[in-house]
Design a protein around this motif. Structure first.
Motif, PDB file in Angstrom:
ATOM      1  N   GLU A  43       0.836  -1.208   0.000  1.00 16.70           N
ATOM      2  CA  GLU A  43       0.000   0.000   0.000  1.00 16.70           C
ATOM      3  C   GLU A  43       0.871   1.259   0.000  1.00 16.70           C
ATOM      4  OE1 GLU A  43      -3.013   2.158   3.118  1.00 16.70           O
ATOM      5  OE2 GLU A  43      -3.150  -0.029   2.958  1.00 16.70           O
ATOM      6  N   ILE A  44       1.956   1.227   0.753  1.00 22.53           N
ATOM      7  CA  ILE A  44       2.866   2.381   0.844  1.00 22.53           C
ATOM      8  C   ILE A  44       3.484   2.681  -0.516  1.00 22.53           C
ATOM      9  CG2 ILE A  44       5.117   3.095   1.776  1.00 22.53           C
ATOM     10  CD1 ILE A  44       4.105   1.522   4.403  1.00 22.53           C
ATOM     11  N   LYS A  94       0.875   4.243  -2.718  1.00 22.18           N
ATOM     12  CA  LYS A  94       0.715   5.661  -2.363  1.00 22.18           C
ATOM     13  C   LYS A  94       1.873   6.483  -2.907  1.00 22.18           C
ATOM     14  CE  LYS A  94      -1.838   5.265   1.999  1.00 22.18           C
ATOM     15  NZ  LYS A  94      -1.771   5.493   3.451  1.00 22.18           N
ATOM     16  N   CYS A  95       3.077   5.947  -2.772  1.00 24.99           N
ATOM     17  CA  CYS A  95       4.265   6.645  -3.265  1.00 24.99           C
ATOM     18  C   CYS A  95       4.148   6.871  -4.773  1.00 24.99           C
ATOM     19  CB  CYS A  95       5.510   5.831  -2.921  1.00 24.99           C
ATOM     20  SG  CYS A  95       7.037   6.588  -3.480  1.00 24.99           S
ATOM     21  N   LYS A 153       1.432   6.994  -6.626  1.00 29.22           N
ATOM     22  CA  LYS A 153       0.361   7.941  -6.933  1.00 29.22           C
ATOM     23  C   LYS A 153       0.722   9.375  -6.571  1.00 29.22           C
ATOM     24  CE  LYS A 153      -3.508   4.725  -6.629  1.00 29.22           C
ATOM     25  NZ  LYS A 153      -4.709   4.337  -5.879  1.00 29.22           N
ATOM     26  N   SER A 154       1.562   9.543  -5.553  1.00 27.30           N
ATOM     27  CA  SER A 154       1.867  10.908  -5.103  1.00 27.30           C
ATOM     28  C   SER A 154       3.301  11.324  -5.417  1.00 27.30           C
ATOM     29  CB  SER A 154       1.588  11.042  -3.609  1.00 27.30           C
ATOM     30  OG  SER A 154       2.362  10.126  -2.877  1.00 27.30           O
ATOM     31  N   ILE A 188       5.854   8.457   4.590  1.00 27.86           N
ATOM     32  CA  ILE A 188       4.633   7.801   4.115  1.00 27.86           C
ATOM     33  C   ILE A 188       4.431   6.492   4.878  1.00 27.86           C
ATOM     34  CG2 ILE A 188       3.543   6.652   2.136  1.00 27.86           C
ATOM     35  CD1 ILE A 188       4.974   8.738   0.334  1.00 27.86           C
ATOM     36  N   THR A 200       1.304   5.751   7.303  1.00 28.74           N
ATOM     37  CA  THR A 200       0.433   4.638   6.935  1.00 28.74           C
ATOM     38  C   THR A 200       0.332   3.639   8.092  1.00 28.74           C
ATOM     39  OG1 THR A 200       0.990   4.909   4.600  1.00 28.74           O
ATOM     40  CG2 THR A 200       0.049   2.786   5.254  1.00 28.74           C
TER      41      THR A 200
END
Length: 177
Positions: free
Chosen positions: A49-50, A53-54, A56-57, A74, A78
């Motif tokens: 998940e991390i 997120k990384c 996507k951002s 992050i 998280t």
């Protein structure tokens, strides 16, 4: 990778960069997350998940800190969000695989003693509240300086020093008691 400009990266470059980050820091992030959640399967899921997120951002990375520090931030956020989540507080997840320890001694007897000591220390660290466990992990297992820890978790240096001292005192009590 420190200071790498990520504004305007095309899709292929972003994918290559995430692959590189996963290769360089995947194991570190997994260990960091495990130090929070105390469950291998959950830590593996959160690590995935991390990195999502990384990915996507990645366009929001401004270069004020190293990519590693940004990624760790992050991961810490998280992990803390997971610990506060409904799922964590209401669902019981069992893990049959025991916590692994490392040994590097010559004799079988010393190896058994070392494994037992390592297991006791790891168990004691995992019993600490998150606020103490995170500073112990970052200081001793990741060899970060107090200033780096303070920047990473958003506290001042004296607070980190206090938490380290309290964590060591608690560990001493747990191991002696």
């Amino acid at each position: 990778m420190k200071g790498y400009a990520v504004d305007g990266l095309i899709l292929q470059e972003r994918e290559e960069m995430i692959d590189q980050l996963m290769t360089l820091y995947g194991q570190e992030i997994l260990q960091l997350v495990f130090s929070y959640v105390k469950n291998k399967a959950v830590a593996e899921d959160l690590t995935q998940e991390i990195f999502i997120k990384c990915y996507k951002s990645l366009h929001t990375y401004k270069g004020r800190a190293s990519l590693r520090t940004w990624l760790w931030r992050i991961a810490i956020n998280t992990s803390k969000d997971y610990l506060k989540s409904w799922y964590n507080n209401n669902v019981v997840v069992s893990e049959n695989e025991p916590y692994a320890t490392r040994c590097s001694t010559n004799t079988v007897e010393h190896e058994v003693i070392k494994k037992d000591e390592d297991a006791q220390l790891a168990a004691a660290v995992m019993k600490l509240p998150v606020m103490y466990r995170e500073v112990i992990y970052l200081f001793y297992f990741e060899d970060l300086m107090v200033k780096e820890i303070a920047d990473l978790i958003g506290l001042n240096q004296n607070t980190v020093k206090t938490r380290l001292k309290r964590a060591k005192d608690l560990l001493k009590e747990l191991l002696e008691g």
